[in-house]
Design a protein around this motif. Structure first.
Motif, short mmCIF file in Angstrom:
data_model
loop_
_atom_site.label_atom_id
_atom_site.label_comp_id
_atom_site.label_asym_id
_atom_site.label_seq_id
_atom_site.Cartn_x
_atom_site.Cartn_y
_atom_site.Cartn_z
N PRO A 161 0.82 -1.21 0.00
CA PRO A 161 0.00 0.00 0.00
C PRO A 161 0.86 1.27 0.00
O PRO A 161 1.96 1.29 0.55
CB PRO A 161 -0.80 -0.12 1.30
N PHE A 162 0.34 2.33 -0.61
CA PHE A 162 1.05 3.60 -0.68
C PHE A 162 0.07 4.75 -0.66
O PHE A 162 -1.14 4.55 -0.72
CB PHE A 162 1.93 3.66 -1.94
N ASP A 163 0.59 5.95 -0.54
CA ASP A 163 -0.21 7.18 -0.57
C ASP A 163 -1.31 7.15 0.49
O ASP A 163 -2.46 7.50 0.22
CB ASP A 163 -0.81 7.40 -1.96
N ASP B 251 9.01 10.62 -12.61
CA ASP B 251 8.51 11.96 -12.35
C ASP B 251 7.30 11.80 -11.42
O ASP B 251 6.19 11.56 -11.87
CB ASP B 251 8.11 12.64 -13.66
N ALA B 252 7.55 11.90 -10.12
CA ALA B 252 6.58 11.49 -9.12
C ALA B 252 5.70 12.64 -8.65
O ALA B 252 6.19 13.65 -8.15
CB ALA B 252 7.30 10.87 -7.93
N ARG B 253 4.39 12.46 -8.77
CA ARG B 253 3.42 13.43 -8.26
C ARG B 253 3.42 13.44 -6.74
O ARG B 253 3.17 14.48 -6.11
CB ARG B 253 2.03 13.08 -8.80
N ILE B 254 3.66 12.27 -6.15
CA ILE B 254 3.73 12.12 -4.70
C ILE B 254 5.02 11.40 -4.34
O ILE B 254 5.68 10.81 -5.21
CB ILE B 254 2.52 11.31 -4.16
N ALA B 255 5.39 11.42 -3.07
CA ALA B 255 6.56 10.68 -2.62
C ALA B 255 6.25 9.20 -2.55
O ALA B 255 5.11 8.79 -2.30
CB ALA B 255 7.01 11.19 -1.25
N ASP B 256 7.27 8.37 -2.78
CA ASP B 256 7.10 6.93 -2.62
C ASP B 256 7.13 6.59 -1.12
O ASP B 256 7.19 7.48 -0.26
CB ASP B 256 8.13 6.15 -3.43
N ASN B 257 7.11 5.32 -0.80
CA ASN B 257 7.02 4.91 0.61
C ASN B 257 8.30 5.15 1.40
O ASN B 257 8.31 4.97 2.63
CB ASN B 257 6.61 3.44 0.71
N ALA B 258 9.37 5.55 0.73
CA ALA B 258 10.61 5.90 1.43
C ALA B 258 10.85 7.41 1.41
O ALA B 258 11.90 7.89 1.84
CB ALA B 258 11.80 5.17 0.81
#
Length: 214
Positions: free
Chosen positions: A10-12, A86-93
């Motif tokens: 899971p993320f975000d 090109d990430a709209r949000i940060a990943d889990n790290a």
């Protein structure tokens, strides 16, 4: 035949990822192919290491990465991965690359080797919505699809790889008005049909050429 099937955690701020939930529910064998299931982190870099190690260990014939695409109505096999993070949000790290190249010595884009139109037809035959997608976005889903294709290009020429996006499940949209969703059981049925199409396909391979949220 051995097929490595991966699902992201899971993320975000979500408590569940339908990709991982569906992968964990897949049969151990589909159309005569042994299914190897793997949870992978929604983290740039680390996801590639985990998948790369699993390929080295298990020596699969096919790698199918599964990811969540909230907002999509259908199960969508991806056609192409692009050399862009090109990430709209940060990943889990906490990583949030912007306009970065994934591999400087990689192609601009790679096409999947999987029979995605046959996969879509197989899912539709189960009475479920499916469509070919021409964009896997630029988050970790595109990253891992590209990473596997890069390994195929550079190291494993006989390996086949591809990516399938799945919608939200009902539990995720309780507080998301107007967002489409699909039951986890239907996602499992759809993925099983798609993987069966891969295992039984007699189509010629699609050659890798240089020049897809999540």
């Amino acid at each position: 035949m051995k097929i490595l099937v991966t699902g992201f955690d899971p993320f975000d701020k979500e408590k569940i990822n339908p990709a991982l939930e569906a992968v964990q529910r897949l049969p151990e064998e589909i159309a005569g192919a042994k299914i190897i299931k793997l949870e992978i982190p929604t983290v740039f870099g680390q996801a590639g290491i985990v998948v790369g190690n699993a390929i080295e260990l298990n020596k699969p014939d096919v790698v199918v990465n599964i990811g969540q695409a909230g907002g999509r109505f259908a199960i969508t096999p991806e056609k192409v991965a692009i050399n862009l993070a090109d990430a709209r949000i940060a990943d889990n790290a906490g990583n949030q690359p912007l306009d970065e190249t994934i591999f400087t010595d990689g192609q601009t884009a790679y096409f999947t080797q999987l029979p995605i139109k046959a996969m879509v037809a197989a899912i539709n035959a189960k009475g479920l919505p499916a469509a070919v997608s021409y964009t896997a976005g630029s988050f970790v889903c595109n990253y891992i699809m590209y990473y596997v294709q890069y390994l195929i290009d550079k190291k494993y020429p006989n390996l086949k790889g591809g990516f399938i996006h799945v919608p939200f499940i009902f539990e995720q949209v309780v507080t998301k008005p107007q967002q489409p969703a699909m039951s986890i059981n239907d996602i499992v049925i759809g993925l099983t049909a798609a993987i069966a199409a891969i295992a039984t396909s007699g189509q010629e391979d699609i050659k890798i050429v240089g020049g897809t949220e999540h």
